[in-house]
Structures are given as structure tokens and as C-alpha cells.
Scaffold this motif. Sequence first.
Motif, short mmCIF file in Angstrom:
data_model
loop_
_atom_site.label_atom_id
_atom_site.label_comp_id
_atom_site.label_asym_id
_atom_site.label_seq_id
_atom_site.Cartn_x
_atom_site.Cartn_y
_atom_site.Cartn_z
N THR A 25 47.93 38.71 38.56
CA THR A 25 46.72 38.16 39.18
C THR A 25 45.75 39.21 39.71
O THR A 25 44.64 38.87 40.10
CB THR A 25 47.08 37.23 40.35
OG1 THR A 25 47.68 38.00 41.39
CG2 THR A 25 48.02 36.12 39.90
N LYS A 26 46.20 40.46 39.79
CA LYS A 26 45.42 41.56 40.38
C LYS A 26 45.14 41.33 41.87
O LYS A 26 44.18 41.83 42.43
CB LYS A 26 44.09 41.78 39.64
CG LYS A 26 44.24 42.01 38.17
CD LYS A 26 44.95 43.29 37.88
CE LYS A 26 45.00 43.57 36.39
NZ LYS A 26 46.34 43.71 35.87
N LYS A 27 46.04 40.56 42.50
CA LYS A 27 45.95 40.30 43.95
C LYS A 27 47.35 40.28 44.53
O LYS A 27 48.30 39.91 43.85
CB LYS A 27 45.26 38.97 44.23
CG LYS A 27 43.82 38.94 43.86
CD LYS A 27 43.17 37.64 44.28
CE LYS A 27 41.73 37.67 43.83
NZ LYS A 27 40.84 37.26 44.85
N ILE A 28 47.45 40.65 45.80
CA ILE A 28 48.70 40.55 46.53
C ILE A 28 48.45 39.53 47.65
O ILE A 28 47.70 39.80 48.57
CB ILE A 28 49.15 41.91 47.11
CG1 ILE A 28 49.32 42.91 45.97
CG2 ILE A 28 50.44 41.75 47.90
CD1 ILE A 28 49.51 44.33 46.40
N PRO A 29 49.06 38.36 47.55
CA PRO A 29 48.70 37.25 48.45
C PRO A 29 49.30 37.39 49.85
O PRO A 29 50.36 37.99 50.04
CB PRO A 29 49.28 36.02 47.75
CG PRO A 29 50.40 36.55 46.92
CD PRO A 29 50.01 37.94 46.51
N ASN A 30 48.58 36.80 50.80
CA ASN A 30 49.05 36.78 52.19
C ASN A 30 50.36 36.02 52.32
O ASN A 30 51.19 36.36 53.17
CB ASN A 30 48.00 36.13 53.10
CG ASN A 30 46.80 37.01 53.29
OD1 ASN A 30 46.83 38.20 53.06
ND2 ASN A 30 45.70 36.41 53.69
N TRP A 31 50.56 34.98 51.50
CA TRP A 31 51.79 34.19 51.61
C TRP A 31 53.02 35.01 51.27
O TRP A 31 54.14 34.61 51.59
CB TRP A 31 51.72 32.91 50.79
CG TRP A 31 51.58 33.07 49.31
CD1 TRP A 31 50.42 32.92 48.59
CD2 TRP A 31 52.59 33.40 48.37
NE1 TRP A 31 50.67 33.15 47.26
CE2 TRP A 31 52.00 33.44 47.09
CE3 TRP A 31 53.95 33.68 48.47
CZ2 TRP A 31 52.71 33.74 45.93
CZ3 TRP A 31 54.66 33.97 47.31
CH2 TRP A 31 54.04 34.00 46.06
N LEU A 32 52.83 36.17 50.66
CA LEU A 32 53.95 37.06 50.39
C LEU A 32 54.10 38.13 51.47
O LEU A 32 55.19 38.38 51.97
CB LEU A 32 53.77 37.72 49.02
CG LEU A 32 54.85 38.71 48.61
CD1 LEU A 32 56.20 38.00 48.46
CD2 LEU A 32 54.47 39.41 47.32
N THR A 33 53.01 38.77 51.85
CA THR A 33 53.08 39.90 52.77
C THR A 33 53.38 39.51 54.21
O THR A 33 54.19 40.16 54.87
CB THR A 33 51.78 40.72 52.73
OG1 THR A 33 50.67 39.88 53.02
CG2 THR A 33 51.59 41.37 51.37
#
Length: 100
Positions: A25-33
Motif C-alpha cells: 500500500t506504500k503506507k504504514i497504518p496507525n492501526w498497526l503502529t
Amino acid sequence: MISTYILIACVASFTLTAAVIDFRTKKIPNWLTVPSAIAALLFHLVSGGGTGLLWALAGFAVGFALLILPWILGGGGMGDVKLLAALGTWLGPLMILPAF
């Protein structure tokens, strides 16, 4: 000893999940971090008490500090900053440096 294996498993699953999502997705989501950083704080609180919690918070601060200036200068995304901060929470202020 068992806590070391739990730590390794958590760090490995967190970084692998982040890498796959970032690749797709070329993104690192807040729901993971965010949940990962909270889980790391709880892990270090339980396994190391107050000292473990402080160590985790120091790791968060170092991880965050390493990438905030490049982000401000336009050299990366905020997801990268949050990823390294969460990883620093797991690894602590010393081990986040070689991981960086």
C-alpha cells in the motif's frame, strides 16, 4: 528466558507485517503502529517493572527522534517515523540504533 522469545516473536511479526503492508500500500497504518507500541509498553512493564517501562519509553523517544527531522525536511513519511518509534518501544534505546 521465555520473555526473550516472546520479544523476538513480537518484533519479528510486527516488522514483517509492517513490511508487507508498506510494500502493498506504500503506507504504514496507525492501526498497526499504535497498538504495537502500547503492547510493547505493557510487555516491558510486566517483564521489567518500572525500569522496563522507562526503557521502552526511552526506546520510543530515540526511534521517534531518529526520523522526525528527515520527515520535517520531506525525506520520508510519518508512517516511517511511527514505525521506528514503535520498534524502539520494543527494542529499547540502544538496540534501535543498529536496527535503524
